[in-house]
Design a protein around this motif. Structure first.
Motif, PDB file in Angstrom:
ATOM      1  N   ARG A 438     -30.150  60.269  89.093  1.00 17.80           N
ATOM      2  CA  ARG A 438     -30.793  59.441  90.121  1.00 17.80           C
ATOM      3  C   ARG A 438     -30.029  59.639  91.418  1.00 17.80           C
ATOM      4  NH1 ARG A 438     -30.129  54.916  88.003  1.00 17.80           N
ATOM      5  NH2 ARG A 438     -28.388  54.101  89.224  1.00 17.80           N
ATOM      6  N   VAL A 439     -30.759  59.756  92.532  1.00 25.50           N
ATOM      7  CA  VAL A 439     -30.149  59.965  93.841  1.00 25.50           C
ATOM      8  C   VAL A 439     -30.604  58.857  94.782  1.00 25.50           C
ATOM      9  CG1 VAL A 439     -30.035  61.473  95.859  1.00 25.50           C
ATOM     10  CG2 VAL A 439     -29.974  62.469  93.566  1.00 25.50           C
ATOM     11  N   ASN A 440     -29.632  58.210  95.403  1.00 26.74           N
ATOM     12  CA  ASN A 440     -29.901  57.255  96.482  1.00 26.74           C
ATOM     13  C   ASN A 440     -29.467  57.886  97.796  1.00 26.74           C
ATOM     14  OD1 ASN A 440     -29.148  55.459  93.937  1.00 26.74           O
ATOM     15  ND2 ASN A 440     -30.540  54.275  95.207  1.00 26.74           N
ATOM     16  N   TYR A 441     -30.375  57.998  98.730  1.00 21.34           N
ATOM     17  CA  TYR A 441     -30.105  58.623 100.022  1.00 21.34           C
ATOM     18  C   TYR A 441     -30.401  57.640 101.143  1.00 21.34           C
ATOM     19  CZ  TYR A 441     -30.550  61.711 104.085  1.00 21.34           C
ATOM     20  OH  TYR A 441     -30.414  62.289 105.321  1.00 21.34           O
ATOM     21  N   GLY A 462     -28.387  60.432  82.268  1.00 25.16           N
ATOM     22  CA  GLY A 462     -28.607  61.038  80.966  1.00 25.16           C
ATOM     23  C   GLY A 462     -27.633  60.525  79.919  1.00 25.16           C
ATOM     24  N   THR A 463     -27.677  61.140  78.737  1.00 29.91           N
ATOM     25  CA  THR A 463     -26.831  60.736  77.619  1.00 29.91           C
ATOM     26  C   THR A 463     -25.653  61.687  77.412  1.00 29.91           C
ATOM     27  OG1 THR A 463     -28.245  61.951  76.082  1.00 29.91           O
ATOM     28  CG2 THR A 463     -28.754  59.611  76.441  1.00 29.91           C
ATOM     29  N   ALA A 464     -25.610  62.786  78.160  1.00 32.58           N
ATOM     30  CA  ALA A 464     -24.508  63.749  78.064  1.00 32.58           C
ATOM     31  C   ALA A 464     -23.772  63.818  79.397  1.00 32.58           C
ATOM     32  CB  ALA A 464     -25.033  65.136  77.693  1.00 32.58           C
ATOM     33  N   ALA A 465     -22.489  64.107  79.314  1.00 35.47           N
ATOM     34  CA  ALA A 465     -21.689  64.232  80.532  1.00 35.47           C
ATOM     35  C   ALA A 465     -22.129  65.455  81.326  1.00 35.47           C
ATOM     36  CB  ALA A 465     -20.213  64.335  80.185  1.00 35.47           C
ATOM     37  N   PRO A 512     -22.030  59.788  81.249  1.00 37.78           N
ATOM     38  CA  PRO A 512     -23.301  59.048  81.271  1.00 37.78           C
ATOM     39  C   PRO A 512     -23.134  57.700  81.955  1.00 37.78           C
ATOM     40  CG  PRO A 512     -22.982  60.068  79.139  1.00 37.78           C
ATOM     41  CD  PRO A 512     -21.701  60.269  79.893  1.00 37.78           C
ATOM     42  N   GLY A 513     -23.998  57.438  82.919  1.00 32.76           N
ATOM     43  CA  GLY A 513     -23.933  56.195  83.666  1.00 32.76           C
ATOM     44  C   GLY A 513     -23.010  56.220  84.860  1.00 32.76           C
ATOM     45  N   ALA A 514     -22.194  57.258  84.983  1.00 34.30           N
ATOM     46  CA  ALA A 514     -21.245  57.349  86.099  1.00 34.30           C
ATOM     47  C   ALA A 514     -21.915  57.959  87.323  1.00 34.30           C
ATOM     48  CB  ALA A 514     -20.028  58.172  85.700  1.00 34.30           C
ATOM     49  N   GLY A 515     -21.351  57.690  88.463  1.00 34.56           N
ATOM     50  CA  GLY A 515     -21.893  58.239  89.701  1.00 34.56           C
ATOM     51  C   GLY A 515     -20.800  58.594  90.677  1.00 34.56           C
ATOM     52  N   THR A 516     -21.182  59.203  91.772  1.00 36.48           N
ATOM     53  CA  THR A 516     -20.241  59.544  92.835  1.00 36.48           C
ATOM     54  C   THR A 516     -20.970  59.455  94.163  1.00 36.48           C
ATOM     55  OG1 THR A 516     -18.638  61.185  93.598  1.00 36.48           O
ATOM     56  CG2 THR A 516     -20.721  62.046  92.782  1.00 36.48           C
ATOM     57  N   SER A 517     -20.238  59.072  95.194  1.00 35.43           N
ATOM     58  CA  SER A 517     -20.811  58.938  96.534  1.00 35.43           C
ATOM     59  C   SER A 517     -20.271  60.041  97.433  1.00 35.43           C
ATOM     60  CB  SER A 517     -20.484  57.571  97.125  1.00 35.43           C
ATOM     61  OG  SER A 517     -21.100  56.534  96.384  1.00 35.43           O
ATOM     62  N   ILE A 518     -21.156  60.701  98.156  1.00 37.67           N
ATOM     63  CA  ILE A 518     -20.802  61.787  99.053  1.00 37.67           C
ATOM     64  C   ILE A 518     -21.530  61.563 100.373  1.00 37.67           C
ATOM     65  CG2 ILE A 518     -20.412  63.403  97.157  1.00 37.67           C
ATOM     66  CD1 ILE A 518     -23.146  64.591  97.646  1.00 37.67           C
ATOM     67  N   GLY A 519     -21.222  62.364 101.376  1.00 38.33           N
ATOM     68  CA  GLY A 519     -21.901  62.141 102.644  1.00 38.33           C
ATOM     69  C   GLY A 519     -21.592  63.191 103.676  1.00 38.33           C
TER      70      GLY A 519
END
Length: 544
Positions: A438-441, A462-465, A512-519
């Protein structure tokens, strides 16, 4: 820290001549210099990997010492006040105790001297020396644990005043030695620490020889003046040629008036075995050089991620001082080269690598796995580490060729040469994407003009890293990215709407479930319409 400086024209020439260094009059105690190296009392090499902490302004942030250490840091540079502008700091004994409790070498610096000759409020080096002598009871006996950084950036850009740097510095060193302070002394360069007139570089031998203990290390602050690899290498080469110990005593990844080349600073420091100390943990007035937000180690900035977790960063290269039981000693032997990887378990999105183990005179502690995209060309980037001789790389694009190699490391760390390269092409995946991301922009326009800041958050649904990723999208209205951006390696070809962002070392693995913020910062004309379609490693992502 300094204010914004005018770099002027930076001319870095080779030293015309250098005096032969005089041998020490007596054996140094505790931390001491030997040629270009810093040694501990037992003769072990010590290479600073440090962070500056603004203690004098945030005296209640004592938890920061433990937080700084948690990233593997071996040195903390502690900001103190001599009483002319801040302080006076009378808690030196407690600061040293905090350093020792957290197994950190403590570089103590007086900040009041910043910009003397240009800033009318700044203290002189002589006043800084008076302060250190007043703290002698807290300092004596701590020679294995602390370094006295006499004064931060002790001269501004006043050329007439800067011409007195060598005399003022030598006199301050002499006063400390006469007071029985035999610690390793660190001295900063003039010109707001950046030495763009080469005053410290050209007079360092004279200052070193003026020290009765011959126990002085020189500190260069690398900001706007050091925006190219050539300017950095030339400066470091001059001190190596002179046989003098040098550290990069401050640096950052952004600075008004120029873009410091922190990648070259860190890689050169690692390859040469010299120390570096980044500015700073938190609390800057503009926040651009904060490593953490609000002193929270769980909330790293892009600069914090880079220096703490990135390539040639602190977590990767720091070794604890042996006075605290740190390993490595004088081990300079690198592991043998690991075998060329072989591949197995190739799918449309992953591959498993295996290789023959390296050997080492002390012991191999792990392996780093590097990947490049395509059958040729491209840059190899770190995608993971392993303590064994296998590694599974997931999150790859279907029907795509990748190349891999590995290198071994020991505890110091010494690094082996890179292995041979293996090439593998993933299976066809049938297209259409999996929707496992999922992407939030968001694009925030600046007040006036045509600039904006783009913020992107990527989440693994997803369910896999995901081990290594490339985000792709296209601007719908002719927007352009102003490189380099943060949190990723951004790319946009000239005249193209297509944009890619590839992970950095610290955020390449998304559980899975983790995210990162970039810009990034960018420009637009007309309407700044947001992109609506994104792919991660070739698979379509949901948005919002």
């Amino acid at each position: 820290m300094r204010r914004t400086t005018s770099a002027g024209a930076v001319v870095l020439a080779l030293l015309a001549s250098l005096l032969v260094l005089v041998q020490p009059a007596s054996a140094a105690v505790g931390l001491h210099v030997s040629g270009t190296r810093i040694l501990e009392a037992n003769g072990s090499n010590f290479i600073m990997r440090g962070v500056s902490h603004p203690h004098v302004w945030f005296q209640n942030q004592t938890q920061s010492f433990a937080d700084i250490k948690s990233f593997g840091t071996n040195t903390v540079r502690v900001v103190l006040g001599s009483g002319q502008r801040w302080g006076p700091s009378t808690d030196v004994a407690n600061v040293i105790s905090l350093c020792k409790q957290n197994r950190l070498i403590c570089v103590l610096e007086v900040h009041d001297t910043t910009g003397y000759g240009e800033d009318s409020a700044a203290a002189t080096l002589d006043q800084a020396a008076t302060y250190w002598i007043s703290q002698a009871n807290a300092l004596r006996g701590q020679e294995s644990y602390i370094v006295i950084n006499i004064g931060n950036e002790p001269f501004g850009n006043n050329e007439q005043v800067n011409a007195t740097w060598a005399t003022a510095t030598s006199n301050a060193i002499g006063r400390l030695r006469a007071a029985g302070l035999d610690h390793m002394i660190m001295v900063d360069a003039p010109a707001w620490g950046q030495d763009w007139q080469n005053i410290m570089r050209n007079n360092a031998t004279t200052v070193f020889n003026s020290d009765p203990d011959r126990n002085t290390v020189f500190s260069i602050h690398m900001y706007a003046v050091y925006s190219t690899a050539d300017s950095i290498i030339t400066y470091l080469d001059a001190f190596r040629t002179a046989g003098l110990a040098l550290v990069i005593g401050e640096f950052g990844d952004v600075f008004p008036g120029g873009d410091p080349d922190e990648d070259t600073m860190m890689s050169q420091a690692q390859s040469r075995g010299i120390g570096y100390i980044g500015w700073s943990w938190s609390g800057n007035s503009d926040g651009a050089l904060d490593m953490t937000l609000n002193f929270n180690p769980a909330n790293l900035t892009a600069w914090g991620q880079r220096i703490l977790n990135g390539t040639n960063g602190i977590r990767q290269t720091s070794r604890e001082a042996t006075v605290y039981g740190g390993g490595g000693g004088n081990d300079t032997q690198a592991p043998t080269t690991p075998g060329t990887p072989t591949t197995s378990g190739v799918t449309s999105s992953g591959v498993t690598l295996s290789w023959a183990a390296s050997t080492d005179n002390v012991g191999v502690t792990g392996y780093e796995i590097y990947r490049a995209t395509g059958a040729s060309g491209g840059t190899f980037a770190l995608v993971g580490t392993s303590t064994g001789t296998t590694f599974t790389n997931t999150g790859l694009s279907a029907a795509t060729t990748y190349r891999y190699n590995v290198r071994a490391r020991d505890a110091v760390p010494n690094y082996s040469a890179s292995s041979g390269t293996v090439s593998v092409t993933t299976q066809s995946g049938g297209g259409g994407g999996t929707g496992a991301c999922r992407v939030n922009y968001s694009g925030s326009n600046w007040g006036g003009g045509n600039g904006f800041t783009g913020s992107v958050t990527i989440t693994n649904t997803g369910t896999a890293a995901v081990n290594g990723w490339t985000l792709a999208f296209a601007f719908p209205a002719g927007q352009r990215i102003s490189l380099p951006g943060w949190g990723a390696t951004w790319a946009q070809a000239s005249g193209s709407a297509n944009v890619t962002a590839t992970n950095l070392e610290y955020n390449g693995n998304l559980a899975p479930g983790a995210g990162t913020s970039i810009g990034f910062n960018g420009t637009f004309s007309g309407t700044n319409t947001a992109p609506t379609s994104f792919t991660l490693n070739g698979s379509a992502c949901t948005t919002g």
